[in-house]
Design a protein around this motif. Structure first.
Motif, PDB file in Angstrom:
ATOM      1  N   ARG A 137      -5.383 -12.235   5.598  1.00 44.83           N
ATOM      2  CA  ARG A 137      -6.737 -12.495   4.931  1.00 44.83           C
ATOM      3  C   ARG A 137      -8.028 -11.737   5.616  1.00 44.83           C
ATOM      4  NH1 ARG A 137      -6.964 -19.151   3.483  1.00 44.83           N
ATOM      5  NH2 ARG A 137      -5.590 -19.099   1.725  1.00 44.83           N
ATOM      6  N   ALA A 138      -7.782 -11.887   6.952  1.00 44.37           N
ATOM      7  CA  ALA A 138      -8.978 -11.063   7.711  1.00 44.37           C
ATOM      8  C   ALA A 138      -8.703  -9.393   7.429  1.00 44.37           C
ATOM      9  CB  ALA A 138      -8.606 -11.351   9.224  1.00 44.37           C
ATOM     10  N   ALA A 139      -7.362  -9.018   7.275  1.00 44.19           N
ATOM     11  CA  ALA A 139      -7.189  -7.779   6.861  1.00 44.19           C
ATOM     12  C   ALA A 139      -7.490  -7.576   5.496  1.00 44.19           C
ATOM     13  CB  ALA A 139      -5.769  -7.290   7.110  1.00 44.19           C
ATOM     14  N   ALA A 140      -7.401  -8.173   4.610  1.00 46.43           N
ATOM     15  CA  ALA A 140      -7.549  -7.961   3.075  1.00 46.43           C
ATOM     16  C   ALA A 140      -9.122  -8.074   2.957  1.00 46.43           C
ATOM     17  CB  ALA A 140      -7.304  -9.097   2.011  1.00 46.43           C
ATOM     18  N   ALA A 141      -9.857  -8.818   3.934  1.00 48.17           N
ATOM     19  CA  ALA A 141     -11.385  -8.604   4.019  1.00 48.17           C
ATOM     20  C   ALA A 141     -11.917  -7.515   4.263  1.00 48.17           C
ATOM     21  CB  ALA A 141     -11.942 -10.114   4.723  1.00 48.17           C
TER      22      ALA A 141
ATOM     23  N   GLY B 242     -10.856  -4.478   3.122  1.00 51.48           N
ATOM     24  CA  GLY B 242     -10.530  -3.925   2.003  1.00 51.48           C
ATOM     25  C   GLY B 242      -9.251  -3.089   2.154  1.00 51.48           C
ATOM     26  N   LEU B 243      -8.379  -3.624   3.121  1.00 50.61           N
ATOM     27  CA  LEU B 243      -7.176  -2.994   3.314  1.00 50.61           C
ATOM     28  C   LEU B 243      -5.989  -3.935   2.333  1.00 50.61           C
ATOM     29  CD1 LEU B 243      -7.414  -2.976   7.135  1.00 50.61           C
ATOM     30  CD2 LEU B 243      -7.698  -0.890   5.687  1.00 50.61           C
ATOM     31  N   ASP B 244      -4.900  -2.683   1.960  1.00 49.71           N
ATOM     32  CA  ASP B 244      -3.807  -3.335   1.284  1.00 49.71           C
ATOM     33  C   ASP B 244      -3.089  -4.225   2.203  1.00 49.71           C
ATOM     34  OD1 ASP B 244      -2.161  -3.538  -1.102  1.00 49.71           O
ATOM     35  OD2 ASP B 244      -0.659  -2.046   0.004  1.00 49.71           O
ATOM     36  N   VAL B 245      -2.449  -5.239   1.667  1.00 53.90           N
ATOM     37  CA  VAL B 245      -1.802  -6.314   2.635  1.00 53.90           C
ATOM     38  C   VAL B 245      -0.689  -6.804   1.950  1.00 53.90           C
ATOM     39  CG1 VAL B 245      -1.911  -8.352   3.991  1.00 53.90           C
ATOM     40  CG2 VAL B 245      -4.148  -7.007   3.754  1.00 53.90           C
ATOM     41  N   THR B 246       0.500  -6.984   2.541  1.00 56.10           N
ATOM     42  CA  THR B 246       1.495  -7.599   2.175  1.00 56.10           C
ATOM     43  C   THR B 246       2.228  -8.489   3.240  1.00 56.10           C
ATOM     44  OG1 THR B 246       2.159  -5.432   0.674  1.00 56.10           O
ATOM     45  CG2 THR B 246       4.105  -7.041   1.287  1.00 56.10           C
TER      46      THR B 246
END
Length: 326
Positions: free
Chosen positions: A45-49, A51-55
């Motif tokens: 969630r911190a990475a997605a916040a 604006g990065l693409d996260v899987t």
């Protein structure tokens, strides 16, 4: 076949001889603890916040392995692995090399002290502090710009990691210059307060005499090159720190006890054998001097380490993880 999920497994023998089965392909959802899931989710969630693409649970190597969190930027990819169960350092290193071969950087969040690990640039490994209470997000231990360890919330740490604020700092320029470390002590003969020299730090590492660059004072004569430096510097050192004990080789027949300290006031010999534990407990050290007699602080630590640039820092001696976005 695994009983938990039906996935194929392979037999494995650890370096210590322990035999067990490991999932052959994707990680088993059934074996992830709530703490592991919470940690992985907070990172994602911190990475997605940002604006990065996260899987999460990203399949790699044609399904032969699964990354906890795969994070993509247009110019780089980073994997974050959460490791709460104990595995040997060699296994972490092996998985790290496979990520590197695939063109991926990987940062590790581990929930235990990894035996034999020392901070290095090719293996970003950070210690989690996992609370006892269920459902509580762990913190991360990371050094600040002055080299002091701090606890940082996992979400904040992830944000700093992915925005280039976590960097690898090489040893400072004075690494390898011996520093005297002492404890406050009372001489058994004259009862005056003295600074009992118990260790030399910043010395070249030796697997037997100076692990981690710390040489017990009683072993000083066993390292001739360091002993020679000490003897040369002794007049200057004692002029600056007259209360510091001197170190001399043991008398004939008593070599097993190691070198002895001598009181600067009455020359009473002081055994250092019972002070050996001091070399691994730096809070027990009171004062420090360089061989030139200058005061020194533990904040001048020379060990390579990962630091967080939340405070004043030295950008000229640091390498970021991951690379900054253009």
């Amino acid at each position: 076949m695994a009983f938990c999920c039906g996935s194929a497994v392979v037999p494995v023998t650890s370096q210590t001889g322990w035999r067990f089965f490991r999932h052959k392909a994707a990680a088993c959802p059934g074996q992830e603890s709530p703490r592991h899931l919470i940690t992985k989710t907070v990172v994602a969630r911190a990475a997605a916040a940002l604006g990065l693409d996260v899987t999460t649970e990203a399949r790699l190597y044609d399904g032969a392995a699964t990354a906890d969190v795969l994070i993509r930027h247009r110019s780089w990819k980073v994997v974050v692995e959460v490791q709460l169960s104990r595995i040997p350092l060699a296994e972490i290193e092996g998985r790290q090399k496979r990520y590197e071969a695939a063109g991926l950087r990987c940062a590790w969040l581990v929930g235990y002290d990894v035996s034999g690990h020392r901070s290095r640039q090719d293996l970003p490994l950070f210690r989690l502090v996992c609370p006892d209470a269920a459902g509580v997000v762990p913190d991360v231990i990371i050094a600040d710009a002055d080299g002091h360890n701090r606890r940082v919330g996992l979400a904040d740490f992830t944000t700093m990691l992915l925005s280039g604020q976590v960097r690898f700092r090489e040893p400072l320029a004075h690494a390898g210059h011996p520093v005297m470390a002492s404890r406050a002590f009372e001489c058994w003969r004259c009862h005056r307060e003295i600074d009992l020299l118990v260790a030399l730090v910043n010395v070249p590492e030796h697997s037997i005499f100076s692990p981690r660059g710390i040489l017990p004072a009683r072993d000083l004569p066993k390292v001739p090159e360091i002993m020679a430096q000490y003897r040369t510097a002794l007049p200057t050192l004692l002029a600056a720190a007259p209360s510091l004990t001197t170190i001399r080789p043991p008398p004939a027949g008593k070599e097993a006890g190691g070198a002895r300290a001598h009181c600067p006031w009455c020359d009473a010999p002081i055994s250092l054998a019972r002070h050996s534990s001091s070399i691994t407990h730096t809070p027990r050290w009171n004062r420090y001097w360089t061989l030139s007699g200058e005061a020194w602080s533990p904040a001048d630590a020379t060990a390579a380490q990962w630091i967080c640039l939340g405070m004043p820092h030295r950008p000229d001696d640091a390498t970021t993880l991951p690379p900054r976005a253009p």
